[in-house]
Design a protein around this motif. Structure first.
Motif, mmCIF file in Angstrom:
data_model
loop_
_atom_site.group_PDB
_atom_site.id
_atom_site.type_symbol
_atom_site.label_atom_id
_atom_site.label_comp_id
_atom_site.label_asym_id
_atom_site.label_seq_id
_atom_site.Cartn_x
_atom_site.Cartn_y
_atom_site.Cartn_z
ATOM 1 N N TYR A 41 0.966 -1.056 -0.044
ATOM 2 C CA TYR A 41 -0.024 -0.155 0.008
ATOM 3 C C TYR A 41 0.757 1.230 0.053
ATOM 4 C CZ TYR A 41 -3.989 -2.858 0.805
ATOM 5 O OH TYR A 41 -4.872 -4.004 0.728
ATOM 6 N N ARG A 79 3.162 8.613 -0.750
ATOM 7 C CA ARG A 79 1.834 7.972 -1.458
ATOM 8 C C ARG A 79 0.759 9.033 -1.396
ATOM 9 N NH1 ARG A 79 -1.787 3.190 -1.379
ATOM 10 N NH2 ARG A 79 -3.502 4.095 -2.420
ATOM 11 N N THR A 115 -9.468 6.518 1.248
ATOM 12 C CA THR A 115 -8.898 5.399 0.975
ATOM 13 C C THR A 115 -7.902 5.023 2.116
ATOM 14 O OG1 THR A 115 -9.172 6.238 -1.276
ATOM 15 C CG2 THR A 115 -7.292 4.464 -0.853
ATOM 16 N N VAL A 141 -7.909 1.288 4.141
ATOM 17 C CA VAL A 141 -6.486 0.345 4.250
ATOM 18 C C VAL A 141 -6.302 0.107 5.666
ATOM 19 C CG1 VAL A 141 -4.209 0.239 3.465
ATOM 20 C CG2 VAL A 141 -5.737 1.091 1.891
#
Ligand SMILES: Nc1ncnc2c1ncn2[C@@H]1O[C@H](COP(=O)(O)OP(=O)(O)OP(=O)(O)O)[C@@H](O)[C@H]1O
Ligand SMILES: Nc1nc2c(ncn2[C@@H]2O[C@H](COP(=O)(O)OP(=O)(O)O)[C@@H](O)[C@H]2O)c(=O)[nH]1
Ligand SMILES: [Mg+2]
Ligand SMILES: [Mg+2]
Lengths: 242, 492
Positions: free
Chosen positions: B34, B170, B176, B180
């Motif tokens: 991720y 990131r 989102t 996660v």
């Protein structure tokens, strides 16, 4: 018992304001101890219980213990954890039984009601008393509730015989068919009630943490599905959300 | 008593629940997948995992300015040690509505650089065991980079450089990242459950093993003490018996002696009836004296006070004298007494008196347990090699055609005071000592005694004795076994 400041224990962090009640399901192998915990687990709201931890051998015999924690916070802001343990029934695991029994606040003795099981029941009853003494627990001080399980099987004792057995001692006696959930919550109720009373007498729960027997039992049983049991009227099951 | 408290009795820390190495591996995999860094702390602030990704260059650059370093350190300590509640700059995260229920306790902490962290408490069975710090990530809603709070840290701050570095962090919507993190939380629950099971079972296994050892040691100690007590009691019993027997024997000898004198008319003539009475007193006195003598013997043996005295002896004489002492009894009862001796006489060594007692005891039994019309036979072998003793020796066999002995009693009859029929209504007299004395004296010679029998047909006792007993041979005897029953204490 783990209780705010009365015992010198790491868990008794005053800031944590926490009470742990330990209940041990004791009895001969295969009498239905694990089944009792499974039934309680099934009927308890997931947000007040942990997962059911069981450690079994390949043939489904309890190897070390089963553990089901149930927890809630009291109105006065005290965290209460009820830990339900089972002991391994096989004779060779006596050392483990003794360790699991350490510090028990009450014991549910799960007996097999079949007449042919009397000798085994007696020998585990004796073993319970011995192990309590070995652990420094006074058998006269730690409340015990007896469950006569497996009443569905042929050769089970009659009601009159169970009545006889009840008269032999002071322990509350509950009949049960654990695999069908019959008598399981009634046993839990009886053992939690005795545990509370004994703790209250020793540590003054009502006075010191404003926890009454009624609140204690309600906090537990309002989160358990009591439908179809004798506890239904005392603790009406909540209407399940659609 | 027990030492130490069980692991079941104490609170277990997050570090104990999570298997360090495999946990780090899982976190690493998750971070790679991720592209967001993860730190895990327990409730005391100890770091259990710290995997970074993407933000190294950017944070390093910010950290190179003193004011940057100060602000950075403050943020790091906020996320690590600050409250998990909505204070000290924390706010509720932006999340999808269907994640809301599960996102309990999740908070967002903004960084002065414009990046963000999300924190999640690790809840387990109603306890907060620690926290997960997720980030930093670059929120998609971050528009004007760098924000004033970053730019102002130094005059020398180079926006172009910083922008190039921040691209490596990131970038994603907060919703989102929150989702996660929820996914990671579920993974944590599974790992904690598995870890708890493993931790508790290993610990309990160790505890159970220690407990078992302790138990065994205690039992051994108790057994030893009990054994010692039994030995002491046994010695006491033997000493007592010896004293009592002696005190009984002395007056009894006088009773017999004076009766004898009376019977022989030494105190004046007696009529027929009087002689009969006096002879009965003598007979019963003799029986009593024999009994007392054997009790004395057995108590001496058990007290370890018997020393055999070995000297040259003649086995022919041994058998003959024993047989002749039993002859009157056999005759009276109507039992035939036969003797079979080998062709040539031979010499041997042993305690003559004790061996005579041995053969006499066997013969007494044989006559006693054989009904009228039966036969008792004594056989003496030649002097040959005896495989059972692995030396030169001879055998004495006493056979009868009497009542016999059940096979399951063969061992027991050699214990002192044991009798096949020990009821008070039993037919045969005696105290159950004869064979115990036999066994002890024979073994004292380094020999053995054997029994074979069939109920209703008869019995055969075989003595195997060495021609030259080793002087080391010890007198020893199996004491009688008493069964102890625990009192019943039944609840069911
Ligand atoms: N020849 C035999 N035939 C049948 N039973 C025998 C014979 N010899 C011994 N027994 C059994 O073994 C038991 C023990 O024998 P033992 O000689 O030790 O005791 P006793 O003859 O009963 O008493 P005591 O020898 O002290 O007078 C006897 O009571 C008897 O039951
Ligand atoms: N017929 C019958 N079987 C039961 C009952 N309660 C438990 N059992 C069965 O008895 C076996 C042993 O139960 P378990 O709970 O594992 O026993 P434990 O060794 O005491 O933990 C299982 O096969 C259960 O399904 C009961 O009330 N009636
Ligand atoms: Mg079980
Ligand atoms: Mg005898």
């Amino acid at each position: 018992m783990l209780f705010d400041g009365t015992l010198p224990d790491v868990q008794l962090n005053h800031a944590q304001r926490e009470l742990t009640v330990k209940i041990v399901y004791y009895g001969p192998g295969l009498s239905g101890k694990t089944t009792n915990l499974q039934m309680i687990h099934q009927r308890t709201q997931p947000d007040v219980r942990g997962r059911l931890l069981t450690v079994e051998t390949h043939d489904d015999r309890t190897l070390f213990f089963d553990l089901l924690p149930v927890f809630f916070s009291t109105a006065a802001g005290f965290k209460v954890k009820v830990k339900l343990f089972t002991v391994p029934g096989q004779v060779i695991h006596n050392a483990t039984r003794r360790i699991v029994l350490q510090g028990a606040d009450a014991v549910a003795f799960i007996a097999d009601s079949r007449r042919s099981a009397s000798a085994e029941n007696n020998s585990y009853w004796k073993n319970l008393n011995e192990n309590m003494r070995e652990n420094g627990l006074d058998p006269a001080q730690v409340p015990i509730v007896i469950q006569f399980n497996k009443r569905d099987l042929p050769d089970t004792r009659s009601d009159a015989e169970i009545e006889e057995a009840r008269k032999k001692g002071k322990e509350p006696v509950v009949g049960a068919i654990a695999i069908r959930g019959i008598g399981v919550l009634e046993t839990l109720f009886a053992v939690l009630q005795s545990a509370f009373r004994s703790l209250d007498a020793r540590a003054g729960l009502t006075k010191n943490i404003q926890l009454t027997e009624k609140e204690f039992l309600t906090q537990v049983f309002q989160n358990i599905d009591t439908s179809g049991t004798e506890l239904e009227r005392l603790f009406p099951p909540r209407v399940k959300p659609l | 008593m027990r030492q130490g408290e069980s692991v079941l009795q104490r609170r277990i820390s997050l570090g104990e629940l999570l298997d360090g190495e495999s946990f780090t591996d899982v976190v690493k995999g998750f971070v790679e997948l991720y592209k967001v860094g993860i730190k895990v702390f327990d409730d005391k602030g100890a770091k259990l995992a710290d995997i970074k990704v993407g933000n190294g260059d950017f944070c390093g650059y910010v950290f190179s300015f003193p004011e940057g370093r100060r602000r950075c350190t403050a943020t790091v300590s906020r996320v690590k040690d600050g409250p998990l509640g909505l204070s000290h700059g924390a706010r509720l995260p932006v999340i999808d509505s269907d994640d809301q229920a599960r996102a309990k306790g999740m908070v967002t902490v903004p960084c002065f650089t414009g990046l963000r962290y999300i924190l999640l408490p690790i809840l387990w069975e109603g306890d907060t065991l620690g926290r997960v710090v997720f980030g930093p990530f670059q929120p998609e809603d971050l528009k004007d980079f760098p924000p004033p709070s970053l730019k102002e840290i130094s005059e020398g701050f180079d926006t172009a450089n910083a922008t190039r570095f921040v691209e490596k962090v990131r970038r994603a919507p907060e919703t989102t990242i929150a989702r996660v993190l929820l996914h990671f939380a579920r993974l944590m629950q599974t790992m904690i459950f598995a870890g708890q099971k493993m931790f508790l079972t290993t610990q309990l296994h160790i505890e159970a093993t220690l407990e078992q050892n302790r138990d065994l040691e205690e039992r051994n100690k108790k057994l030893e003490e009990m054994n010692q007590k039994l030995k002491d009691l046994d010695r006491l019993k033997s000493a007592f018996l010896a004293t009592v027997s002696h005190e009984l024997r002395t007056p009894l000898t006088s009773i017999i002696g004076y009766s004898e004198m009376l019977a022989e008319g030494l105190a004046g003539p007696l009529n027929g009836e009087q002689v009969d009475y006096v002879r009965t007193i003598m007979d019963k006195g003799e029986t009593l004296l024999k009994l007392i003598s054997s009790i004395l013997d057995i108590s001496q043996i058990e007290a370890g006070k018997v020393r055999l005295s070995f000297e040259p002896m003649d086995p022919f004489e041994l058998v003959n004298s024993s047989v002749s002492s039993l002859k009157p009894q056999a005759q009276k009862k109507g039992v035939t007494l036969e003797t079979k001796l080998p062709p040539r006489p031979f010499q041997s060594t042993g305690d003559r008196d004790r061996l005579r007692q041995v053969v006499t005891n066997l013969l007494t039994n044989a006559v006693k347990f054989t009904p009228k019309g039966g036969t008792v036979r004594v056989l003496l072998s030649e002097l040959t090699h005896q495989p059972d003793l692995n030396t030169q020796g001879f055998r004495v066999i006493v056979e009868d055609s009497g009542v016999g002995i059940p096979a399951d009693q063969f061992d027991k009859i050699f214990q002192s005071f044991y009798q096949v029929d020990s009821s008070s209504t039993r037919e045969y007299g005696g105290a159950g000592i004869g064979l115990a004395i036999v066994k002890s004296f024979v073994e004292g010679h380094g020999g053995v005694v054997r029994v074979a029998s069939e109920v209703g047909r008869g019995s055969r006792f075989t003595l195997i004795l060495p021609a030259l007993p080793s002087t080391q041979a010890q007198v020893n005897i199996t004491p009688p076994v008493t069964a102890i029953q625990a009192p019943a204490d039944d609840r069911f």
